[in-house]
Design a protein around this motif. Structure first.
Motif, PDB file in Angstrom:
ATOM      1  N   GLN A 211      91.755   4.039  69.475  1.00 39.66           N
ATOM      2  CA  GLN A 211      91.946   5.239  68.321  1.00 39.66           C
ATOM      3  C   GLN A 211      90.805   6.216  69.049  1.00 39.66           C
ATOM      4  N   THR A 212      89.661   5.946  69.459  1.00 37.39           N
ATOM      5  CA  THR A 212      88.881   7.229  70.037  1.00 37.39           C
ATOM      6  C   THR A 212      89.353   7.747  71.289  1.00 37.39           C
ATOM      7  N   TRP A 213      89.766   7.062  71.884  1.00 38.99           N
ATOM      8  CA  TRP A 213      90.475   7.626  73.260  1.00 38.99           C
ATOM      9  C   TRP A 213      91.634   8.612  72.839  1.00 38.99           C
ATOM     10  N   LEU A 214      92.421   8.263  71.892  1.00 41.54           N
ATOM     11  CA  LEU A 214      93.544   9.042  71.514  1.00 41.54           C
ATOM     12  C   LEU A 214      93.063  10.260  70.927  1.00 41.54           C
ATOM     13  N   TYR A 215      92.097  10.387  69.890  1.00 41.65           N
ATOM     14  CA  TYR A 215      91.510  11.522  69.417  1.00 41.65           C
ATOM     15  C   TYR A 215      90.879  12.589  70.313  1.00 41.65           C
ATOM     16  N   ASN A 216      90.276  11.968  71.332  1.00 44.28           N
ATOM     17  CA  ASN A 216      89.504  12.801  72.361  1.00 44.28           C
ATOM     18  C   ASN A 216      90.803  13.242  73.201  1.00 44.28           C
ATOM     19  N   ALA A 217      91.626  12.449  73.473  1.00 45.93           N
ATOM     20  CA  ALA A 217      92.764  13.071  74.364  1.00 45.93           C
ATOM     21  C   ALA A 217      93.648  14.262  73.569  1.00 45.93           C
ATOM     22  N   LEU A 218      93.883  14.068  72.337  1.00 51.71           N
ATOM     23  CA  LEU A 218      94.505  15.109  71.546  1.00 51.71           C
ATOM     24  C   LEU A 218      93.765  16.526  71.612  1.00 51.71           C
ATOM     25  N   ALA A 219      92.587  16.130  71.578  1.00 50.48           N
ATOM     26  CA  ALA A 219      91.572  17.341  71.653  1.00 50.48           C
ATOM     27  C   ALA A 219      91.542  18.141  72.946  1.00 50.48           C
TER      28      ALA A 219
END
Length: 194
Positions: free
Chosen positions: A30-38
């Motif tokens: 989840q953390t990886w995804l959120y930072n990738a989206l940003a």
């Protein structure tokens, strides 16, 4: 407003989940995804003057969190993706649908591929560290959060641009700066003058 924003966000999550799994053989956390989206939103913003997805982000110690996606998931979970427990309180992101690439420009797809190629196999902290260095908006918001004694505070797309753009004549603006000022106007923001 970004046309079909919810659908685009859902497809972006599925796209990142697929790209990560293809490169690493595992689902992203989840953390990886959120930072990738940003990174997708802010890199596109800096190059073209508008964010790709238009999500609102909070700066947290572990990078950036897309607020609506984190807090409410926009009703997209279960349609485009799902979160699956991965032990130790972590969640993995799995796609539920094949991402519809028609929602994205070639430039956006290039940014997604670059992020996946750079970070899918990298140690988890590399994405977070690079985001912290790359996004001025994260650094500004994080500093405000620390000063206010808060765990998270809103990031502002304006912080990615030199504040001098608000005092420039139209002829002095880069194409990205001019488009960003138009983007602010369409969101009900007023152009500030020096």
């Amino acid at each position: 407003m970004i046309p079909f924003q919810k659908e685009k966000i859902g497809n972006a999550v599925a796209l990142f989940a697929r790209a990560h799994a293809r490169r690493s053989g595992s689902c992203p956390r989840q953390t990886w995804l959120y930072n990738a989206l940003a990174l997708l939103d802010f890199r596109f913003l800096k190059r073209y003057g508008v964010p790709s997805l238009g999500l609102e982000y909070d700066a947290v110690e572990m990078g950036a969190v897309p607020v609506d996606l984190y807090d409410e998931r926009f009703g997209l979970e279960g349609v485009y993706f799902r979160f699956v427990p991965a032990g130790a309180g972590c969640l993995e992101v799995r796609e539920n649908v094949e991402p519809d690439l028609d929602y994205f420009s070639d430039a956006e797809l290039d940014i997604v591929e670059d992020i996946a190629a750079t970070y899918a196999d990298a140690p988890p902290d590399k994405l977070i560290d690079d985001l912290r260095r790359e996004l001025r908006a994260w650094r500004v918001a994080r500093e405000q959060a620390v000063e206010a004694g808060k765990k998270r505070i809103a990031m502002d797309f304006r912080d990615e641009f030199d504040p001098a753009i608000f005092g420039k004549k139209e002829s002095q603006l880069s194409p990205a700066e001019a488009r960003f000022l138009c983007y602010l106007d369409t969101r009900g923001c007023r152009r500030l003058t020096a």
